[in-house]
Design an enzyme around this catalytic site. Structure first.
Site, mmCIF file in Angstrom:
data_model
loop_
_atom_site.group_PDB
_atom_site.id
_atom_site.type_symbol
_atom_site.label_atom_id
_atom_site.label_comp_id
_atom_site.label_asym_id
_atom_site.label_seq_id
_atom_site.Cartn_x
_atom_site.Cartn_y
_atom_site.Cartn_z
ATOM 1 N N ASP A 43 38.943 45.750 38.351
ATOM 2 C CA ASP A 43 39.097 47.112 38.876
ATOM 3 C C ASP A 43 38.328 47.271 40.186
ATOM 4 O O ASP A 43 38.395 48.309 40.847
ATOM 5 C CB ASP A 43 38.701 48.174 37.843
ATOM 6 C CG ASP A 43 37.268 48.049 37.373
ATOM 7 O OD1 ASP A 43 36.559 47.117 37.811
ATOM 8 O OD2 ASP A 43 36.846 48.890 36.552
ATOM 9 N N SER A 44 37.631 46.187 40.613
ATOM 10 C CA SER A 44 37.051 46.162 41.962
ATOM 11 C C SER A 44 38.137 46.297 43.008
ATOM 12 O O SER A 44 37.836 46.529 44.184
ATOM 13 C CB SER A 44 36.264 44.863 42.185
ATOM 14 O OG SER A 44 37.080 43.737 41.933
ATOM 15 N N ASP A 82 41.357 44.000 34.013
ATOM 16 C CA ASP A 82 40.386 45.029 33.612
ATOM 17 C C ASP A 82 41.068 46.258 33.037
ATOM 18 O O ASP A 82 42.053 46.755 33.610
ATOM 19 C CB ASP A 82 39.573 45.486 34.833
ATOM 20 C CG ASP A 82 38.275 44.716 34.999
ATOM 21 O OD1 ASP A 82 37.853 44.029 34.049
ATOM 22 O OD2 ASP A 82 37.693 44.814 36.096
ATOM 23 N N LYS A 112 39.644 42.948 29.945
ATOM 24 C CA LYS A 112 38.171 43.034 30.020
ATOM 25 C C LYS A 112 37.769 44.500 29.987
ATOM 26 O O LYS A 112 38.453 45.338 30.588
ATOM 27 C CB LYS A 112 37.649 42.369 31.296
ATOM 28 C CG LYS A 112 36.131 42.491 31.480
ATOM 29 C CD LYS A 112 35.581 41.562 32.553
ATOM 30 C CE LYS A 112 35.751 42.055 33.966
ATOM 31 N NZ LYS A 112 35.109 43.358 34.263
ATOM 32 N N GLU A 114 34.022 47.186 29.749
ATOM 33 C CA GLU A 114 32.581 47.220 30.037
ATOM 34 C C GLU A 114 31.792 47.938 28.944
ATOM 35 O O GLU A 114 32.256 48.933 28.390
ATOM 36 C CB GLU A 114 32.341 47.971 31.363
ATOM 37 C CG GLU A 114 32.967 47.286 32.564
ATOM 38 C CD GLU A 114 32.718 48.043 33.866
ATOM 39 O OE1 GLU A 114 31.949 49.033 33.875
ATOM 40 O OE2 GLU A 114 33.297 47.635 34.885
ATOM 41 N N GLU A 182 26.556 40.882 34.693
ATOM 42 C CA GLU A 182 26.485 41.245 36.117
ATOM 43 C C GLU A 182 25.091 41.758 36.480
ATOM 44 O O GLU A 182 24.541 42.639 35.807
ATOM 45 C CB GLU A 182 27.546 42.309 36.436
ATOM 46 C CG GLU A 182 27.525 42.722 37.901
ATOM 47 C CD GLU A 182 28.780 43.408 38.395
ATOM 48 O OE1 GLU A 182 29.760 43.513 37.623
ATOM 49 O OE2 GLU A 182 28.778 43.845 39.556
HETATM 50 O O1 KIV Z 1 36.210 44.259 38.813
HETATM 51 C C1 KIV Z 1 35.649 43.187 39.058
HETATM 52 O O2 KIV Z 1 35.885 42.525 40.088
HETATM 53 C C2 KIV Z 1 34.677 42.694 38.093
HETATM 54 C C3 KIV Z 1 33.812 41.566 38.540
HETATM 55 C C4 KIV Z 1 32.704 42.125 39.357
HETATM 56 C C5 KIV Z 1 33.320 40.772 37.405
HETATM 57 O O3 KIV Z 1 34.573 43.210 37.029
#
Ligand code: KIV
Length: 263
Positions: A43-44, A82, A112, A114, A182
């Site tokens: 989600d970055s 994500d 993924k 969090e 992280e």
């Molecule tokens: O969204 C992302 O790029 C991430 C990485 C920082 C692991 O979760």
């Protein structure tokens, strides 16, 4: 193609796992031709691709859009997508529904999420029970940037380090097959890695995790605001600027297009 079993076996064998983020088909095609083990549609993409200040605004539809694009560009890679902010924090039913949408509509191999709150742990249980592999994400969790009071290294004092140890054990027990760590001290990441049977994938967590992940644009030197833990493995921003300058000069001077590039 990498599998969950192969990733777990890599930990046992002491072989490092490599992961890079990816959001576009062109980058996915380039990475599909490399030995990278896994791609993360993170989600970055909200910050790196969309230019937003944080990851909170990205939607499930946008994650699915980019997940499907990356799958088309990288048919041979193990892809993790994500779950975006508020797609798994409400209740486990919603989390399962949203994880299912990602899997069905992108062709990803895993999702993924969090944290280790009650609802997140129950969501991991529900999603994995449904047969969807889950990667956890602990330490600095970007979706929690406001509650964590900014981009800060986590687990620096004994109380927060103990909390992270408990959370990591709970995420593993809930059924996650790997966990991203992280921005935590390298020594804590080493301890967590030794204490877990699932692989740890570090980002700003030192050299002793079972694997490493970086944001692709950061490591390619494309994104200006890279944090301390990023190493630029290329300086593509300069190469792009040089290529653009050469193109502009070619067009202005009439040397491009030449006979070779004309019909
Ligand atoms: O969204 C992302 O790029 C991430 C990485 C920082 C692991 O979760």
């Amino acid at each position: 193609m990498e599998t969950v079993a192969k990733l777990l076996a890599r930990k046992q064998a002491g072989e490092k796992i490599t992961m890079l983020t990816c959001y576009s088909a062109s980058m996915a095609m380039a990475l599909n031709a490399t030995a990278i083990d896994t791609l993360l549609v993170g989600d970055s993409l909200a910050t790196v691709f969309q230019g937003k200040p944080d990851t909170l605004s990205v939607t499930l539809s946008e994650m699915i859009y980019h997940g499907a694009i990356v799958r088309r560009g990288a048919p041979d890679k193990f892809i993790v997508v994500d779950l975006p902010f508020m797609s798994y924090q409400i209740n486990p039913e919603k989390s399962l529904t949203n994880a299912g949408k990602i899997m069905k509509q992108t062709g990803a191999n895993a999702v993924k999420l969090e944290g280790a709150s009650e609802v997140v742990l129950e969501s991991i249980r529900r999603i994995t029970t449904a047969g969807i592999p889950v990667v956890g994400h602990l330490g600095f969790t970007p979706q929690g940037v406001h509650s964590l009071s900014g981009y800060r290294v986590q687990g620096k004092d004994q109380t927060s380090a103990e909390k992270l140890k408990t959370e990591a054990a709970l995420v593993e027990q809930a059924g996650a097959f790997a966990v991203v760590l992280e921005m935590i001290p390298a020594q804590l990441a080493k301890t967590l890695t030794a204490s877990l049977t699932i692989p740890t994938i570090g980002i700003g967590a030192g050299p002793d995790c079972d694997g490493q992940v970086l944001v692709l644009d950061d490591m390619l030197g494309l994104y200006p605001h890279a944090p301390k833990f990023v190493k630029r493995f290329a300086e593509l921003d300069r190469q792009i600027q040089q290529a653009a300058a050469n193109y502009i000069a070619g067009v202005k001077q009439g040397t491009f297009p030449d006979a070779e590039h004309s019909f």
